[in-house]
Motif scaffolding. Structure first.
Motif, PDB file in Angstrom:
ATOM      1  N   ALA A 194       0.948  -1.238   0.003  1.00  0.00           N
ATOM      2  CA  ALA A 194       0.158  -0.067   0.039  1.00  0.00           C
ATOM      3  C   ALA A 194       0.921   1.141   0.088  1.00  0.00           C
ATOM      4  O   ALA A 194       1.755   1.385   0.705  1.00  0.00           O
ATOM      5  CB  ALA A 194      -0.872   0.081   1.256  1.00  0.00           C
ATOM      6  N   VAL A 195       0.504   2.301  -0.730  1.00  0.00           N
ATOM      7  CA  VAL A 195       1.263   3.443  -0.831  1.00  0.00           C
ATOM      8  C   VAL A 195       0.158   4.759  -0.994  1.00  0.00           C
ATOM      9  O   VAL A 195      -1.044   4.507  -1.211  1.00  0.00           O
ATOM     10  CB  VAL A 195       2.109   3.688  -2.020  1.00  0.00           C
ATOM     11  N   GLU A 196       0.745   5.824  -0.588  1.00  0.00           N
ATOM     12  CA  GLU A 196      -0.264   7.261  -0.701  1.00  0.00           C
ATOM     13  C   GLU A 196       0.506   7.846  -1.863  1.00  0.00           C
ATOM     14  O   GLU A 196       1.870   7.948  -1.924  1.00  0.00           O
ATOM     15  CB  GLU A 196       0.016   7.867   0.574  1.00  0.00           C
ATOM     16  N   VAL A 197      -0.317   8.552  -2.461  1.00  0.00           N
ATOM     17  CA  VAL A 197       0.074   9.056  -3.832  1.00  0.00           C
ATOM     18  C   VAL A 197      -0.478  10.701  -3.685  1.00  0.00           C
ATOM     19  O   VAL A 197      -1.435  11.011  -2.949  1.00  0.00           O
ATOM     20  CB  VAL A 197      -0.450   8.489  -5.026  1.00  0.00           C
ATOM     21  N   ALA A 198       0.265  11.508  -4.516  1.00  0.00           N
ATOM     22  CA  ALA A 198      -0.268  12.823  -4.722  1.00  0.00           C
ATOM     23  C   ALA A 198      -0.284  13.135  -6.204  1.00  0.00           C
ATOM     24  O   ALA A 198       0.682  12.517  -6.720  1.00  0.00           O
ATOM     25  CB  ALA A 198       0.104  13.880  -3.767  1.00  0.00           C
ATOM     26  N   LYS A 199      -1.243  14.135  -6.560  1.00  0.00           N
ATOM     27  CA  LYS A 199      -1.319  14.744  -8.009  1.00  0.00           C
ATOM     28  C   LYS A 199      -0.122  15.776  -8.387  1.00  0.00           C
ATOM     29  O   LYS A 199       0.076  16.494  -7.503  1.00  0.00           O
ATOM     30  CB  LYS A 199      -2.516  15.056  -8.644  1.00  0.00           C
ATOM     31  N   VAL A 200       0.564  15.793  -9.342  1.00  0.00           N
ATOM     32  CA  VAL A 200       1.392  17.163  -9.854  1.00  0.00           C
ATOM     33  C   VAL A 200       0.274  17.931  -9.969  1.00  0.00           C
ATOM     34  O   VAL A 200      -0.428  18.115 -10.776  1.00  0.00           O
ATOM     35  CB  VAL A 200       2.128  16.487 -11.008  1.00  0.00           C
ATOM     36  N   ASP A 201       0.363  19.214  -9.405  1.00  0.00           N
ATOM     37  CA  ASP A 201      -0.559  20.227  -9.419  1.00  0.00           C
ATOM     38  C   ASP A 201       0.052  21.468 -10.005  1.00  0.00           C
ATOM     39  O   ASP A 201       1.471  21.511 -10.207  1.00  0.00           O
ATOM     40  CB  ASP A 201      -0.801  20.795  -7.795  1.00  0.00           C
ATOM     41  N   THR A 202      -0.523  22.341 -10.860  1.00  0.00           N
ATOM     42  CA  THR A 202      -0.126  23.699 -11.156  1.00  0.00           C
ATOM     43  C   THR A 202      -0.714  24.685 -10.596  1.00  0.00           C
ATOM     44  O   THR A 202      -1.869  24.828 -10.468  1.00  0.00           O
ATOM     45  CB  THR A 202      -0.739  23.304 -12.797  1.00  0.00           C
ATOM     46  N   ILE A 203       0.285  25.407 -10.176  1.00  0.00           N
ATOM     47  CA  ILE A 203      -0.079  26.638  -9.425  1.00  0.00           C
ATOM     48  C   ILE A 203       0.673  27.934  -9.908  1.00  0.00           C
ATOM     49  O   ILE A 203       1.761  27.686 -10.697  1.00  0.00           O
ATOM     50  CB  ILE A 203       0.241  26.307  -7.878  1.00  0.00           C
ATOM     51  N   THR A 204       0.482  28.829  -9.352  1.00  0.00           N
ATOM     52  CA  THR A 204       1.058  30.115  -9.830  1.00  0.00           C
ATOM     53  C   THR A 204       2.464  30.253  -8.516  1.00  0.00           C
ATOM     54  O   THR A 204       1.677  30.597  -7.423  1.00  0.00           O
ATOM     55  CB  THR A 204       0.252  31.522  -9.738  1.00  0.00           C
ATOM     56  N   LEU A 205       3.578  30.238  -9.027  1.00  0.00           N
ATOM     57  CA  LEU A 205       4.561  30.285  -8.058  1.00  0.00           C
ATOM     58  C   LEU A 205       5.277  31.504  -8.004  1.00  0.00           C
ATOM     59  O   LEU A 205       5.844  31.946  -9.258  1.00  0.00           O
ATOM     60  CB  LEU A 205       5.502  28.992  -8.623  1.00  0.00           C
ATOM     61  N   ILE A 206       5.746  32.048  -7.043  1.00  0.00           N
ATOM     62  CA  ILE A 206       6.329  33.224  -6.695  1.00  0.00           C
ATOM     63  C   ILE A 206       7.744  32.539  -6.297  1.00  0.00           C
ATOM     64  O   ILE A 206       7.879  32.230  -5.010  1.00  0.00           O
ATOM     65  CB  ILE A 206       5.764  34.151  -5.780  1.00  0.00           C
ATOM     66  N   ASP A 207       8.761  33.111  -6.865  1.00  0.00           N
ATOM     67  CA  ASP A 207      10.187  32.771  -6.690  1.00  0.00           C
ATOM     68  C   ASP A 207      10.633  33.849  -5.696  1.00  0.00           C
ATOM     69  O   ASP A 207      10.780  35.218  -6.230  1.00  0.00           O
ATOM     70  CB  ASP A 207      11.066  32.692  -7.849  1.00  0.00           C
ATOM     71  N   GLU A 208      10.550  33.944  -4.360  1.00  0.00           N
ATOM     72  CA  GLU A 208      10.863  34.897  -3.738  1.00  0.00           C
ATOM     73  C   GLU A 208      11.656  34.470  -2.361  1.00  0.00           C
ATOM     74  O   GLU A 208      11.868  33.158  -2.050  1.00  0.00           O
ATOM     75  CB  GLU A 208       9.651  35.569  -2.873  1.00  0.00           C
ATOM     76  N   THR A 209      12.242  35.201  -1.550  1.00  0.00           N
ATOM     77  CA  THR A 209      12.974  34.774  -0.330  1.00  0.00           C
ATOM     78  C   THR A 209      12.796  36.145   0.698  1.00  0.00           C
ATOM     79  O   THR A 209      12.636  37.290   0.236  1.00  0.00           O
ATOM     80  CB  THR A 209      14.671  34.722  -0.671  1.00  0.00           C
ATOM     81  N   GLN A 210      13.295  35.826   1.848  1.00  0.00           N
ATOM     82  CA  GLN A 210      12.805  36.654   2.859  1.00  0.00           C
ATOM     83  C   GLN A 210      13.980  36.871   3.733  1.00  0.00           C
ATOM     84  O   GLN A 210      14.796  35.965   3.771  1.00  0.00           O
ATOM     85  CB  GLN A 210      11.547  36.075   3.809  1.00  0.00           C
ATOM     86  N   SER A 211      14.208  38.152   4.178  1.00  0.00           N
ATOM     87  CA  SER A 211      15.341  38.305   5.187  1.00  0.00           C
ATOM     88  C   SER A 211      14.968  39.679   5.726  1.00  0.00           C
ATOM     89  O   SER A 211      13.688  40.128   5.816  1.00  0.00           O
ATOM     90  CB  SER A 211      16.554  38.761   4.022  1.00  0.00           C
ATOM     91  N   VAL A 212      15.852  39.906   7.020  1.00  0.00           N
ATOM     92  CA  VAL A 212      15.559  41.086   7.464  1.00  0.00           C
ATOM     93  C   VAL A 212      16.856  42.309   7.649  1.00  0.00           C
ATOM     94  O   VAL A 212      17.758  41.777   7.021  1.00  0.00           O
ATOM     95  CB  VAL A 212      15.813  40.651   8.993  1.00  0.00           C
ATOM     96  N   GLY A 213      16.334  43.196   7.780  1.00  0.00           N
ATOM     97  CA  GLY A 213      17.437  44.404   7.541  1.00  0.00           C
ATOM     98  C   GLY A 213      16.961  45.746   8.454  1.00  0.00           C
ATOM     99  O   GLY A 213      15.909  45.499   9.354  1.00  0.00           O
ATOM    100  N   SER A 214      17.631  46.615   8.454  1.00  0.00           N
ATOM    101  CA  SER A 214      17.493  48.065   9.259  1.00  0.00           C
ATOM    102  C   SER A 214      17.399  49.063   8.249  1.00  0.00           C
ATOM    103  O   SER A 214      18.054  49.329   7.206  1.00  0.00           O
ATOM    104  CB  SER A 214      18.713  48.095  10.096  1.00  0.00           C
ATOM    105  N   LEU A 215      16.501  49.979   8.798  1.00  0.00           N
ATOM    106  CA  LEU A 215      16.446  51.260   8.041  1.00  0.00           C
ATOM    107  C   LEU A 215      17.496  52.194   8.493  1.00  0.00           C
ATOM    108  O   LEU A 215      17.910  52.412   9.543  1.00  0.00           O
ATOM    109  CB  LEU A 215      15.045  51.878   8.499  1.00  0.00           C
ATOM    110  N   ARG A 216      17.866  53.287   7.546  1.00  0.00           N
ATOM    111  CA  ARG A 216      18.937  54.295   7.872  1.00  0.00           C
ATOM    112  C   ARG A 216      18.655  55.321   6.783  1.00  0.00           C
ATOM    113  O   ARG A 216      17.983  55.041   5.754  1.00  0.00           O
ATOM    114  CB  ARG A 216      20.312  53.620   7.562  1.00  0.00           C
ATOM    115  N   SER A 217      18.953  56.418   7.144  1.00  0.00           N
ATOM    116  CA  SER A 217      18.660  57.715   6.344  1.00  0.00           C
ATOM    117  C   SER A 217      19.622  57.674   5.122  1.00  0.00           C
ATOM    118  O   SER A 217      20.728  57.075   4.948  1.00  0.00           O
ATOM    119  CB  SER A 217      19.115  58.978   7.030  1.00  0.00           C
TER     120      SER A 217
END
Length: 421
Positions: free
Chosen positions: A50-73
């Motif tokens: 017995a195995v579990e399966v999933a379908k290959v889905d089609t979505i709108t994918l956003i290639d992004e990354t997150q980070s942290v920073g500081s503000l300066r004048s």
């Protein structure tokens, strides 16, 4: 003796008959309970894994990354005097907006003003002497050498005047650019040495955000790219930033690259020193193929998935190992660039039971309850046997007071300061 042998033979025959009946009953039960679903029983009569399966889905994918920073004048400076002196007058208040060239602090210039007047007088005498010598040389009353000496004296007097004027000007502390002054560090009457702190000026029309990205993104980030900022001090107010520069030096300690962005802050909502969460978007793909990340099987430096395909026999499913090329990874999902198509079924659980391609599999859905499905709860009005005459109380929803919306910042006009050259 014969009597005992008779009973022993009968007992042995009974045991043989019972064993044969049990064997026949067991084989009959196994054959009658064999699943008839597709892919349930492969050749040989053994139950398919017995195995579990999933379908290959089609979505709108956003290639992004997150980070942290500081503000300066965008521009920030601490004003300091170049020469020592006593504070004579202060023309600004704390937090006041100033213009470029505006006089902020005046140091005592009485001595320097007198030196300037003396230099002007010396220049006037040198100029008169030089003109007189020019007339005398024209009449051959003096030598040309005297004319050259008077010209040199005139140049010296002019240099003394320029020096006195420059010294006097250095006692005037002026704003180097448009901005907002901070908190003054001096008062009238203070004696300041050269280099002492007076007051800081911050250019807040545009603020900069400095953040770092892993070195693998150094080829993706480019000047002019858009980023989005979320400020913890201003929740629910996203800000847009434009990447101005990327540091050409990779930090050897953290293996990261520095990035600087600019934010239009003419509404004066942001302040230097704020903490920012930066989201950098590298691209958007409308029809990206994604699968659950648990379907990925890394092996020998390559990435595989186990696809479920129809077998040679009717109503059977078999496994097929496929090499894929992965792209962007998101929480719980992985983008597939090569190897699969939309609608394909991949194994998400049970890989260890599939040792080779062509293994018959039995697809199970673990999301469904093991027991019989619970009947949907019916409303009291539709339930059988419900009293039709019993009125049901109607709950009156509480009306929450309407909160006043926060006033929107006033619109600003003029060019974006981040786009200035």
């Amino acid at each position: 003796m014969a009597y005992k042998k008779k009973y022993a033979v009968m007992a042995l025959a009974g045991i043989c008959v019972a064993s044969g009946a049990a064997w026949w009953y067991q084989n009959k039960s196994a054959s009658s309970t064999a699943p008839a679903a597709a892919g349930a029983a492969p050749a040989g009569g053994q139950r398919a894994p017995a195995v579990e399966v999933a379908k290959v889905d089609t979505i709108t994918l956003i290639d992004e990354t997150q980070s942290v920073g500081s503000l300066r004048s965008r521009q920030s400076v601490m004003l300091r005097p170049e020469v020592a002196g006593r504070v004579k007058q202060i023309f600004i208040n704390d937090g006041q907006r100033v213009e470029k060239g505006q006089l902020l602090v005046q140091l005592d210039d009485q001595l320097q003003a007198a030196q300037l007047a003396q230099a002007k007088a010396e220049l006037s005498i040198a100029l008169a002497n030089h003109k007189r010598n020019q007339e005398l040389v024209a009449q051959n009353f003096i030598s040309k050498r005297s004319l050259d000496e008077s010209a040199a004296a005139l140049d010296v007097a002019q240099a003394k005047l320029d020096l006195a004027a420059a010294t006097l000007q250095r006692l005037k502390i002026v704003a180097p650019f448009n901005g907002v002054v901070g908190l003054k560090q001096v008062s009238v009457g203070d004696y300041l040495k050269d280099g002492a702190d007076i007051v800081n000026i911050e250019d807040l029309d545009a603020v900069l955000v400095d953040f770092r990205l892993p070195e693998r993104f150094q080829s993706k980030i480019q000047p002019g790219q858009k980023t989005q900022l979320n400020i913890d001090a201003l929740p629910g107010r996203p800000f847009a930033a434009v990447v101005q520069a990327v540091d050409p030096l990779i930090d050897a300690n953290g293996r990261s690259v520095g990035v600087r962005g600019c934010i239009d802050n003419r509404q004066q909502q942001l302040r230097p020193g704020m903490f920012a969460r930066v989201k950098t978007v590298f691209g958007v793909r409308d029809k990206a193929l994604v699968i659950p990340e648990e379907a990925i099987v890394p092996q020998g430096g390559r990435t595989f998935v186990v696809k479920v395909v129809p077998g040679e026999q009717a109503d059977t499913l078999v496994s097929q190992r496929v090499a894929v090329k992965v792209g962007v990874r998101q929480p719980g999902k992985v983008e597939i660039l090569e190897g699969l198509e939309a609608g394909d079924s991949v194994v998400t659980a049970g890989h260890q039971r599939l040792q080779k391609d062509g293994t018959a599999v039995r697809v199970v859905d673990m999301s469904r309850p093991a027991g019989p499905a619970a009947a949907p709860a019916s409303s009291p009005a539709s339930a059988p046997g419900a009293a039709a005459s019993a009125p049901q109380p109607v709950a009156t929803p509480a009306v929450a007071p309407v909160a006043k919306a926060a006033p929107k910042p006033a619109a600003v006009s003029g060019p974006n300061p981040c786009l200035k050259g």
